[in-house]
Design a protein around this motif. Structure first.
Motif, PDB file in Angstrom:
ATOM      1  N   PHE A  14       0.849  -1.175   0.000  1.00  0.00           N
ATOM      2  CA  PHE A  14       0.000   0.000   0.000  1.00  0.00           C
ATOM      3  C   PHE A  14       0.891   1.233   0.000  1.00  0.00           C
ATOM      4  CE2 PHE A  14      -2.810  -3.211   1.705  1.00  0.00           C
ATOM      5  CZ  PHE A  14      -4.000  -2.943   1.045  1.00  0.00           C
ATOM      6  N   ILE A  15       0.757   2.060  -1.045  1.00  0.00           N
ATOM      7  CA  ILE A  15       1.568   3.263  -1.209  1.00  0.00           C
ATOM      8  C   ILE A  15       0.741   4.465  -0.762  1.00  0.00           C
ATOM      9  CG2 ILE A  15       2.899   4.631  -2.862  1.00  0.00           C
ATOM     10  CD1 ILE A  15       3.852   1.696  -2.532  1.00  0.00           C
ATOM     11  N   PRO A  16       1.289   5.323   0.120  1.00  0.00           N
ATOM     12  CA  PRO A  16       0.542   6.509   0.532  1.00  0.00           C
ATOM     13  C   PRO A  16       0.340   7.461  -0.649  1.00  0.00           C
ATOM     14  CG  PRO A  16       2.407   6.109   1.987  1.00  0.00           C
ATOM     15  CD  PRO A  16       2.553   5.186   0.841  1.00  0.00           C
ATOM     16  N   THR A  17      -0.849   8.073  -0.723  1.00  0.00           N
ATOM     17  CA  THR A  17      -1.141   9.026  -1.800  1.00  0.00           C
ATOM     18  C   THR A  17      -1.478  10.411  -1.274  1.00  0.00           C
ATOM     19  OG1 THR A  17      -3.445   8.326  -1.842  1.00  0.00           O
ATOM     20  CG2 THR A  17      -1.943   7.243  -3.385  1.00  0.00           C
ATOM     21  N   THR A  18      -1.730  10.551   0.017  1.00  0.00           N
ATOM     22  CA  THR A  18      -2.041  11.851   0.599  1.00  0.00           C
ATOM     23  C   THR A  18      -1.094  12.113   1.769  1.00  0.00           C
ATOM     24  OG1 THR A  18      -3.646  10.951   2.162  1.00  0.00           O
ATOM     25  CG2 THR A  18      -4.487  11.611  -0.012  1.00  0.00           C
ATOM     26  N   TRP A  19      -1.135  13.335   2.260  1.00  0.00           N
ATOM     27  CA  TRP A  19      -0.244  13.674   3.373  1.00  0.00           C
ATOM     28  C   TRP A  19      -0.613  12.880   4.632  1.00  0.00           C
ATOM     29  CZ3 TRP A  19      -1.904  15.799   7.924  1.00  0.00           C
ATOM     30  CH2 TRP A  19      -3.195  16.325   7.941  1.00  0.00           C
ATOM     31  N   ILE A  20      -1.874  12.540   4.797  1.00  0.00           N
ATOM     32  CA  ILE A  20      -2.271  11.720   5.949  1.00  0.00           C
ATOM     33  C   ILE A  20      -1.670  10.316   5.827  1.00  0.00           C
ATOM     34  CG2 ILE A  20      -4.221  10.696   7.170  1.00  0.00           C
ATOM     35  CD1 ILE A  20      -5.885  13.105   6.257  1.00  0.00           C
ATOM     36  N   GLY A  21      -1.706   9.763   4.612  1.00  0.00           N
ATOM     37  CA  GLY A  21      -1.097   8.455   4.382  1.00  0.00           C
ATOM     38  C   GLY A  21       0.398   8.477   4.647  1.00  0.00           C
ATOM     39  N   TRP A  22       1.067   9.536   4.192  1.00  0.00           N
ATOM     40  CA  TRP A  22       2.505   9.650   4.428  1.00  0.00           C
ATOM     41  C   TRP A  22       2.812   9.820   5.918  1.00  0.00           C
ATOM     42  CZ3 TRP A  22       6.075   7.999   1.385  1.00  0.00           C
ATOM     43  CH2 TRP A  22       5.847   7.955   0.010  1.00  0.00           C
ATOM     44  N   MET A  23       1.947  10.524   6.645  1.00  0.00           N
ATOM     45  CA  MET A  23       2.156  10.670   8.087  1.00  0.00           C
ATOM     46  C   MET A  23       2.001   9.320   8.790  1.00  0.00           C
ATOM     47  SD  MET A  23       3.053  13.653   9.037  1.00  0.00           S
ATOM     48  CE  MET A  23       2.710  13.546  10.764  1.00  0.00           C
TER      49      MET A  23
END
Length: 79
Positions: A14-23
């Motif tokens: 699962f690759i983060p796509t938003t800043w929330i995912g990256w956090m």
């Protein structure tokens, strides 16, 4: 139901796509480093450290995967 697209699935990852995912991804990595340092400080051998760390990584990865699965983009395919 909320339409949350924080992650995108690529194969089994699962690759983060938003800043929330990256956090969430960054928090998981930082927590893994913290857990490793804590386990290493109380361990008596390398094997003791690695056995306990692998279990912790599995648990952290399972929580990350569950969050990513529930908040990922889902393809709507019709049969």
């Amino acid at each position: 139901m909320l339409n949350l697209n924080w992650f995108k699935r690529k194969g089994i990852f699962f690759i983060p796509t938003t800043w929330i995912g990256w956090m969430i991804f960054a928090i998981a990595i930082v927590y893994m480093v913290y857990v490793f340092i804590q386990i290493d400080s109380i361990s008596h051998s390398v094997s003791d450290t690695m056995i306990n760390f692998v279990f912790a990584v599995l648990v952290i990865s399972a929580v990350y995967t569950l969050i990513a699965y529930l908040t990922s983009y889902k393809n709507k395919t019709s049969i």
